[in-house]
Design an enzyme around this catalytic site. Structure first.
Site, short mmCIF file in Angstrom:
data_model
loop_
_atom_site.label_atom_id
_atom_site.label_comp_id
_atom_site.label_asym_id
_atom_site.label_seq_id
_atom_site.Cartn_x
_atom_site.Cartn_y
_atom_site.Cartn_z
N LYS A 16 0.83 -1.15 -0.06
CA LYS A 16 0.15 -0.04 -0.09
C LYS A 16 0.95 1.20 0.01
O LYS A 16 0.74 2.67 -0.34
CB LYS A 16 -1.45 -0.04 1.75
CG LYS A 16 -1.77 -1.44 1.37
CD LYS A 16 -2.70 -1.60 2.31
CE LYS A 16 -1.75 -1.26 3.61
NZ LYS A 16 -1.74 -2.75 3.65
N ARG B 63 -9.48 0.54 8.32
CA ARG B 63 -8.66 -0.92 8.94
C ARG B 63 -9.60 -1.52 9.53
O ARG B 63 -9.44 -2.83 10.20
CB ARG B 63 -7.73 -1.19 10.66
CG ARG B 63 -6.23 -0.97 9.62
CD ARG B 63 -4.94 -0.79 10.48
NE ARG B 63 -3.90 -1.53 10.30
CZ ARG B 63 -3.21 -1.15 9.66
NH1 ARG B 63 -2.86 0.22 9.39
NH2 ARG B 63 -1.84 -1.51 9.45
N ARG C 65 12.23 -4.96 5.18
CA ARG C 65 11.85 -4.14 4.86
C ARG C 65 12.62 -3.51 5.46
O ARG C 65 12.95 -3.59 6.37
CB ARG C 65 10.90 -4.05 4.50
CG ARG C 65 9.72 -2.74 4.45
CD ARG C 65 8.12 -3.15 4.18
NE ARG C 65 7.79 -3.15 6.37
CZ ARG C 65 6.43 -2.49 5.57
NH1 ARG C 65 5.84 -2.59 4.89
NH2 ARG C 65 5.68 -2.46 7.08
N ARG D 68 11.78 -1.07 10.35
CA ARG D 68 10.02 -1.08 11.57
C ARG D 68 10.16 -1.49 12.39
O ARG D 68 10.75 -2.70 12.64
CB ARG D 68 9.03 -0.45 10.98
CG ARG D 68 9.01 0.60 10.15
CD ARG D 68 7.18 0.45 8.98
NE ARG D 68 6.36 -0.02 10.35
CZ ARG D 68 4.90 -0.38 8.75
NH1 ARG D 68 4.76 0.52 7.92
NH2 ARG D 68 4.26 -1.06 9.57
N ARG E 101 0.38 -8.64 13.61
CA ARG E 101 -0.21 -7.93 12.42
C ARG E 101 -1.43 -8.55 11.49
O ARG E 101 -2.07 -8.00 10.67
CB ARG E 101 1.24 -7.36 11.93
CG ARG E 101 1.39 -6.13 13.30
CD ARG E 101 2.48 -5.74 12.52
NE ARG E 101 2.55 -4.60 11.39
CZ ARG E 101 3.49 -4.75 10.04
NH1 ARG E 101 4.94 -4.42 10.38
NH2 ARG E 101 3.44 -3.50 9.01
P1 AMP Z 1 0.70 0.54 8.46
O1 AMP Z 1 2.07 1.67 8.70
O2 AMP Z 1 -0.44 0.71 7.93
O3 AMP Z 1 1.11 -0.87 8.82
O4 AMP Z 1 0.69 0.74 10.67
C1 AMP Z 1 1.70 0.57 11.19
C2 AMP Z 1 0.29 0.46 12.56
O5 AMP Z 1 0.12 1.80 13.08
C3 AMP Z 1 -0.74 -0.59 12.47
O6 AMP Z 1 0.15 -2.10 13.08
C4 AMP Z 1 -1.46 -0.19 14.36
O7 AMP Z 1 -0.92 -0.61 15.03
C5 AMP Z 1 -1.10 1.28 13.76
N1 AMP Z 1 -2.61 1.78 12.95
C6 AMP Z 1 -2.36 2.29 11.34
N2 AMP Z 1 -3.57 2.73 10.96
C7 AMP Z 1 -4.39 2.33 11.60
C8 AMP Z 1 -5.94 1.81 11.78
N3 AMP Z 1 -6.24 3.15 10.76
N4 AMP Z 1 -6.62 2.10 13.28
C9 AMP Z 1 -5.92 0.81 14.13
N5 AMP Z 1 -4.40 1.52 14.32
C10 AMP Z 1 -3.95 1.42 12.79
#
Ligand code: AMP
Length: 216
Positions: A14, A88, A127, A160, A171
């Site tokens: 994404k 999400r 990554r 990360r 996740r």
């Molecule tokens: P991402 O960069 O999208 O993989 O997001 C990293 C982390 O941020 C996720 O594993 C969640 O802990 C938190 N996070 C990101 N977006 C959301 C969301 N829409 N709702 C809840 N937690 C989020």
């Protein structure tokens, strides 16, 4: 003002695709994960509070996420916004509908980046992400030109914290339980499109751009 939601498991591409779309289409990329990481790095109280949940691979509270997204959309400085990482959950999808109504924006479509599970885990281990612009690399399959340095903006590349193997598994589970139901949710509303994400970033970008241009 239109919004396209990018849906997909962690590692589906994404962020990788969205950043390239910004360079190609001049749209705006709103990544909730990136917003949380930047708040945590700046040490804001909500960023610090979210950091522990993010590190464990758990979802952070809806109110914080919805607030961040509506703040960005309220700026209204682009015709097209790409949402990456939000919604999400079905509850967040309902919240998004409310936010869009308030901003008088419309959800043009939801694009699922389809990637087999075995590929996701491989992509997430190894990554690297840019600490500044969020561009995504991989130690073997998507190397930067200069080791440790972002090709796009020159900032340092980091791993990360939530890309540790145990957290990656959590996740992926959270995605299956909480986020995957959104596929059917949007499908029944006639908004879902699928793009094969198991290809090179450039190929995925071309396919996504075509899908968006074609419209719902
Ligand atoms: P991402 O960069 O999208 O993989 O997001 C990293 C982390 O941020 C996720 O594993 C969640 O802990 C938190 N996070 C990101 N977006 C959301 C969301 N829409 N709702 C809840 N937690 C989020």
């Amino acid at each position: 003002m239109d919004v396209v939601v990018l849906l997909g498991a962690p590692g589906a591409g994404k962020g990788t695709t969205a950043i390239r779309m910004v360079d190609r289409l001049g749209c705006r990329h709103l990544s909730t994960g990136q917003m949380l990481r930047s708040r945590a790095a700046r040490g804001t109280p909500d960023g610090k509070q979210a950091e522990a949940l993010v590190a464990k691979g758990e979802l952070v509270p809806d109110a914080l996420i919805a607030g961040m997204v509506s703040e960005q959309l309220a700026e209204g400085d682009a015709e097209l916004y790409l949402l990456d990482g939000f919604p999400r959950t079905v509850r967040q999808a309902e919240r998004l509908a409310g936010v869009l109504e308030t901003q008088r924006a419309s959800l043009r479509m939801v694009v699922l980046l389809d990637v087999p599970k075995a590929v996701l885990a491989r992509r997430l281990s190894g990554r690297l992400v840019c600490s500044d612009c969020g561009m995504v690399y991989h130690v073997e399959t998507l190397k930067p030109e200069r080791e440790g340095v972002c090709d796009r903006c020159g900032a340092t590349l980091v791993t990360r914290r939530d890309d540790q193997p145990e957290t990656v598994l959590r996740r992926l589970d959270v995605y299956e339980e909480r986020t995957a139901p959104l596929i059917a949710w949007y499908e029944t509303r006639g908004l879902l499109k699928r793009v094969d994400g198991d290809r090179s970033p450039d190929e995925v970008v071309v396919a996504l751009a075509e899908t968006i241009e074609k419209g719902p």
